[in-house]
Design a protein around this motif. Sequence first.
Motif, PDB file in Angstrom:
ATOM      1  N   PHE A   9      25.646  40.836  36.852  1.00  0.00           N
ATOM      2  CA  PHE A   9      26.373  41.784  35.996  1.00  0.00           C
ATOM      3  C   PHE A   9      26.408  41.366  34.526  1.00  0.00           C
ATOM      4  N   ARG A  10      25.576  40.394  34.160  1.00  0.00           N
ATOM      5  CA  ARG A  10      25.604  39.855  32.796  1.00  0.00           C
ATOM      6  C   ARG A  10      25.403  40.927  31.731  1.00  0.00           C
ATOM      7  N   GLU A  11      24.502  41.843  31.967  1.00  0.00           N
ATOM      8  CA  GLU A  11      24.160  42.852  30.970  1.00  0.00           C
ATOM      9  C   GLU A  11      25.035  44.113  31.053  1.00  0.00           C
ATOM     10  N   SER A  12      25.958  44.154  31.988  1.00  0.00           N
ATOM     11  CA  SER A  12      26.790  45.363  32.103  1.00  0.00           C
ATOM     12  C   SER A  12      27.806  45.422  30.957  1.00  0.00           C
ATOM     13  N   ASP A  13      28.111  46.636  30.542  1.00  0.00           N
ATOM     14  CA  ASP A  13      29.087  46.821  29.463  1.00  0.00           C
ATOM     15  C   ASP A  13      30.459  46.286  29.863  1.00  0.00           C
ATOM     16  N   MET A  31      31.160  43.765  31.878  1.00  0.00           N
ATOM     17  CA  MET A  31      31.176  42.307  31.798  1.00  0.00           C
ATOM     18  C   MET A  31      31.225  41.842  30.342  1.00  0.00           C
ATOM     19  N   LYS A  32      30.514  42.525  29.476  1.00  0.00           N
ATOM     20  CA  LYS A  32      30.543  42.168  28.052  1.00  0.00           C
ATOM     21  C   LYS A  32      31.953  42.332  27.496  1.00  0.00           C
ATOM     22  N   LYS A  33      32.638  43.403  27.898  1.00  0.00           N
ATOM     23  CA  LYS A  33      34.008  43.620  27.428  1.00  0.00           C
ATOM     24  C   LYS A  33      34.957  42.568  27.993  1.00  0.00           C
ATOM     25  N   VAL A  34      34.759  42.213  29.272  1.00  0.00           N
ATOM     26  CA  VAL A  34      35.585  41.174  29.892  1.00  0.00           C
ATOM     27  C   VAL A  34      35.413  39.850  29.143  1.00  0.00           C
ATOM     28  N   MET A  35      34.162  39.467  28.903  1.00  0.00           N
ATOM     29  CA  MET A  35      33.889  38.206  28.207  1.00  0.00           C
ATOM     30  C   MET A  35      34.424  38.244  26.773  1.00  0.00           C
ATOM     31  N   TYR A  36      34.337  39.392  26.129  1.00  0.00           N
ATOM     32  CA  TYR A  36      34.871  39.542  24.786  1.00  0.00           C
ATOM     33  C   TYR A  36      36.391  39.354  24.789  1.00  0.00           C
ATOM     34  N   GLY A  37      37.049  39.825  25.846  1.00  0.00           N
ATOM     35  CA  GLY A  37      38.496  39.667  25.950  1.00  0.00           C
ATOM     36  C   GLY A  37      38.919  38.264  26.350  1.00  0.00           C
ATOM     37  N   ILE A  38      38.063  37.571  27.092  1.00  0.00           N
ATOM     38  CA  ILE A  38      38.412  36.219  27.539  1.00  0.00           C
ATOM     39  C   ILE A  38      38.364  35.213  26.392  1.00  0.00           C
ATOM     40  N   ARG A  39      37.465  35.411  25.454  1.00  0.00           N
ATOM     41  CA  ARG A  39      37.312  34.452  24.354  1.00  0.00           C
ATOM     42  C   ARG A  39      38.614  34.187  23.608  1.00  0.00           C
TER      43      ARG A  39
END
Length: 177
Positions: free
Chosen positions: A99-103, A105-113
């Motif tokens: 799911f690395r390229e899914s939108d 997952m990108k939003k989740v990772m952006y929120g985790i930072r």
Amino acid sequence: MILLELFWSFCKIGFTSFGGLSMVPLINSEMLSHGWMTLSEVSDIVAIAEMTPGPLGLNCATFAGTRVAGLAGAVSASLGVLSPTLLICAAAAVMFEKFRESDFMKKVMYGIRPACLGLIIAVVCSLTATNYTNAAGSISYGAALIGVAATVLLLKFKVSIPKVILLSAVLGLFLTR
């Protein structure tokens, strides 16, 4: 057969506990129910595992496995207690890669930072309060000087971490009490 039993017992412990001292009652129960150890022997194993570097659960599994079935028992019990963590990490890695390229997952990772940054800042603040004050509650200027020097050496001069730790220890002997 005993090696498989050891593996399965510690695999159950790994899946049903949260590590650390929460494993002790489960280890105690497994050892006593199989008749592998007495309560006193389990207490001794836990005490030794506490004093030995490394995770308590892994140390207990290694020592208990050795006590029950020698070196093969140690390996079997250790693999058993590590299996749940290895399986969960492998599954997480596969899912992350899938799911690395899914939108989403990108939003989740952006929120985790920012959350991770906040946690790191909170740890730095709490450690600063305890590491840079003395017993009376006032600032320890020696400790503060060591902290600033270590930061400068790491960030500006790119000195290796082991060297900075060693230098900090030596400075701590002379600058603080």
